[in-house]
Design a protein around this motif. Structure first.
Motif, short mmCIF file in Angstrom:
data_model
loop_
_atom_site.label_atom_id
_atom_site.label_comp_id
_atom_site.label_asym_id
_atom_site.label_seq_id
_atom_site.Cartn_x
_atom_site.Cartn_y
_atom_site.Cartn_z
N ARG A 1 63.92 50.35 4.99
CA ARG A 1 64.23 48.97 4.60
C ARG A 1 65.71 48.66 4.81
N LYS B 1 67.27 45.93 7.49
CA LYS B 1 68.09 44.82 7.00
C LYS B 1 69.45 44.80 7.68
N THR B 2 70.05 45.96 7.89
CA THR B 2 71.38 46.03 8.51
C THR B 2 71.31 46.12 10.03
#
Length: 621
Positions: A562, A566-567
């Motif tokens: 996750r 996200k990054t």
């Protein structure tokens, strides 16, 4: 079929509005054909009127009898006409006072709505051929509620203004303003004033004009700005955090020395930012002294990161860290064998190592609570897993069953063969058949450790409720040369406490060596701290389990899917992420893995020492 002209539609809607505001039923009748259909509400039989007489009767009852103070506006600019048929869709706005029946307390209500209407025209034969409405279908949207911003019906307001209001267009930005000194353009006066505060006037001889340069306050503020940089790295050393900080200090010292700024305040601000350097590890260093992949987030000065460049930062750190990789030998120290680690004694000469694989900017650090789970591994020689006859716990024979019966007693966990037959591997000459069965059995028992093994016991529920449920995945496999004499045991668990994996491995070794019974093994994996084996039997005292040496437990990698998605960074090898691993990162990880495995091959004496000095001593109350 003839089309309808725009002028004819506008004239028809104008007549409709006049018939509404003047409440003239005869006027509305002249607008429709003899057999026209008026649909006030779709799919409502009582709101559908057929023929001119029915339309006039509705108009007399509803419009003339119940409405007053009527305002009407046709938004002609939003008209839509069919190019092939006499059909048009129009939009109007209206508001009026409506008298409601059987409402003693609220008889009158002010109604505001925006209405769309579909009009079908037809040429009516007569003295003059005129276009009249043969079909009208209305769709109304009431303008009620505290969030509704009714613009009002005002002839002075343009259609463009209504179009902006209905879409809630943002206000147009003010015109750009420019600095009189350097000529740079800014979108607002606020930005211009900030530019003036942070710059000073300087004469440039080459261009023959004045320019704006950052003043000391702006430069100091810029040097104090920080960014979060996330690193993926491998290590096998005693204090990777200290070594990483020292490497960054060396890099920043060189970068600062190359900076042309001579301001003492700026230099002091850079020193202050170094003092505030913080590191956040995805997997805390207390859980493992070595890792093939771990992730750390560092808060670094922005100006130095921009000067070095984020894509060059791993190489810059590796150059400094490689210079620190000197051969070290740890002197022997007295310590408890239950906590044997790298500093505990007689570690062979080996190469301390840190390799940074990749780096990227992030908004938030990869904190320990963000990891979904992590995988640890230990490489135990098969010779250490062979069954022992001098077991310190109650022998299996005293329980009235043989080892084969014990291995086959649980039909819910069927036996599972190795993925590749051991006979086909180079490890075959080292593997003991009984040890391999018990190792596989122990792995399955740990994986299914959430089964309610005390369901038939009176004290079972209290024991089960007292122990937190931990989802474990334990895998065992053989190794290739030069580690083919070892069994690889990997344990995947979510956010374990320090020492938890070591105690699991110690239990697994004790079970593989036939030192504890199966019910003792299952009960120990249920125990919250696993410091001692919990017995159901009253004739056997609980006994201590000496933890496995931390120095020979390897962190393979955490699961950060996750966070990676996200990054948009690739930090670990596995995981279903959107970003692919680069070739350079893969080469770097492979190189680090080879170096770590060489180090671990030299640490087998730690396991031998732990095994020879380990005692399963019953604890007496």
């Amino acid at each position: 079929m003839p089309t309808v002209k725009r002028e004819d539609v506008i004239e028809a809607v104008r007549e409709y509005g006049l018939a509404w505001t003047t409440q003239d039923s005869k006027r509305i009748g002249r607008l429709f054909t003899q057999n026209a259909v008026y649909v006030e509400r779709s799919f409502d039989k009582k709101a559908t009127f057929r023929g001119r007489d029915a339309i006039q009767k509705y108009w007399t009852y509803q419009i003339c009898g119940k409405q007053s103070n009527i305002s009407f506006r046709h938004v002609a600019s939003e008209m839509v006409r069919d190019a092939d048929n006499p059909i048009a869709v129009v939009k109007w706005m209206a508001e009026f006072d409506n008298r409601r029946e059987n409402r003693a307390d609220k008889t009158n209500k002010r109604v505001k709505f925006c209405q769309m209407a579909k009009l079908i025209f037809e040429v009516e034969e007569g003295k003059e051929k005129t276009m009249k409405i043969s079909y009208l279908e209305e769709y109304a949207q009431g303008m009620l509620g505290k969030n509704c911003q009714w613009p009002g019906i005002d002839a002075s307001v343009s259609d463009n203004y209504l179009w902006e209001r209905i879409r809630f267009d943002p206000p147009k930005p003010p015109p750009a303003v420019a600095c009189e000194i350097c000529g740079e353009s800014f979108p607002s006066r606020t930005k211009l004033f900030a530019h003036i505060r942070n710059t000073g006037k300087c004469y440039e001889a080459e261009s023959g004009r004045y320019i704006c340069v950052p003043n000391s306050e702006a430069t100091k503020k810029k040097h104090l700005e920080t960014v979060l940089v996330c690193f993926s790295l491998s290590y096998t050393c005693r204090d990777p955090e200290r070594r990483l900080i020292c490497a960054w200090e060396d890099i920043s010292s060189v970068a600062t020395a190359m900076d042309s700024t001579d301001d003492t305040n700026v230099t002091q601000s850079i020193d202050d930012s170094r003092a505030l350097l913080t590191l956040t590890w995805a997997v805390p260093l207390s859980l493992s002294s070595a890792a093939i992949i771990n992730v750390v987030t560092m808060k670094l000065p922005r100006i130095l990161v921009e000067q070095i460049k984020i894509e060059s930062l791993p190489d810059a750190l590796n150059k400094v860290l490689t210079g620190c990789n000197v051969n070290t030998k740890t002197p022997p120290e007295e310590s408890s064998l239950a906590c044997l680690s790298l500093d505990d004694a007689n570690v062979e000469t080996e190469r301390d190592m840190i390799i940074v694989h990749t780096a990227g900017l992030v908004q938030r650090p990869c904190a320990p609570e963000r990891r979904e789970f992590e995988t640890y591994a230990a490489f135990i020689p098969w010779a250490m897993l062979k069954s022992q006859t001098n077991a310190h716990s109650v022998p299996v024979e005293e329980a009235g069953k043989s080892e084969d019966d014990e291995l086959e007693q649980d039909e819910a966990i069927p036996p599972k063969l190795w993925r590749i037959p051991i006979e086909e591997t180079s490890a075959f000459k080292f593997v003991d058949a009984d040890a391999s069965r018990r190792v596989k059995r122990a792995a399955r028992l740990m994986k299914n450790g959430d089964q309610e093994i005390y369901a038939s016991s009176q004290e079972g529920p209290s024991l089960i409720n007292a122990v937190p449920t931990l989802k474990l995945k334990v895998c065992t496999c053989t190794m290739e040369e030069p580690m083919h004499h070892c069994c690889k045991i990997s344990i995947s668990v979510r956010q374990p406490l320090p020492g938890y994996v070591e105690r699991l491995l110690a239990l697994l070794v004790a079970y593989a060596r036939s030192e504890i019974r199966e019910d003792e093994f299952i009960a120990a994996t249920k125990n919250r701290s696993m410091i001692e084996v919990v017995q159901k039997s009253s004739n056997v005292c609980p006994f201590h389990i000496a933890p496995f040496p931390t120095a020979v437990v390897l962190l393979l990698e955490p699961a950060l899917t996750r966070f990676e998605n996200k990054t948009k960074l690739k930090l670990c090898q596995n995981g279903n992420t959107y970003t692919e691993m680069s070739t350079s990162m893969k080469r770097s990880i492979d190189k680090a893995q080879d170096m770590i495995m060489d180090n671990f091959h030299g640490r087998e004496h730690l396991m031998k020492r732990w095994l020879s000095s380990r005692q399963l001593i019953p604890r007496h109350s």
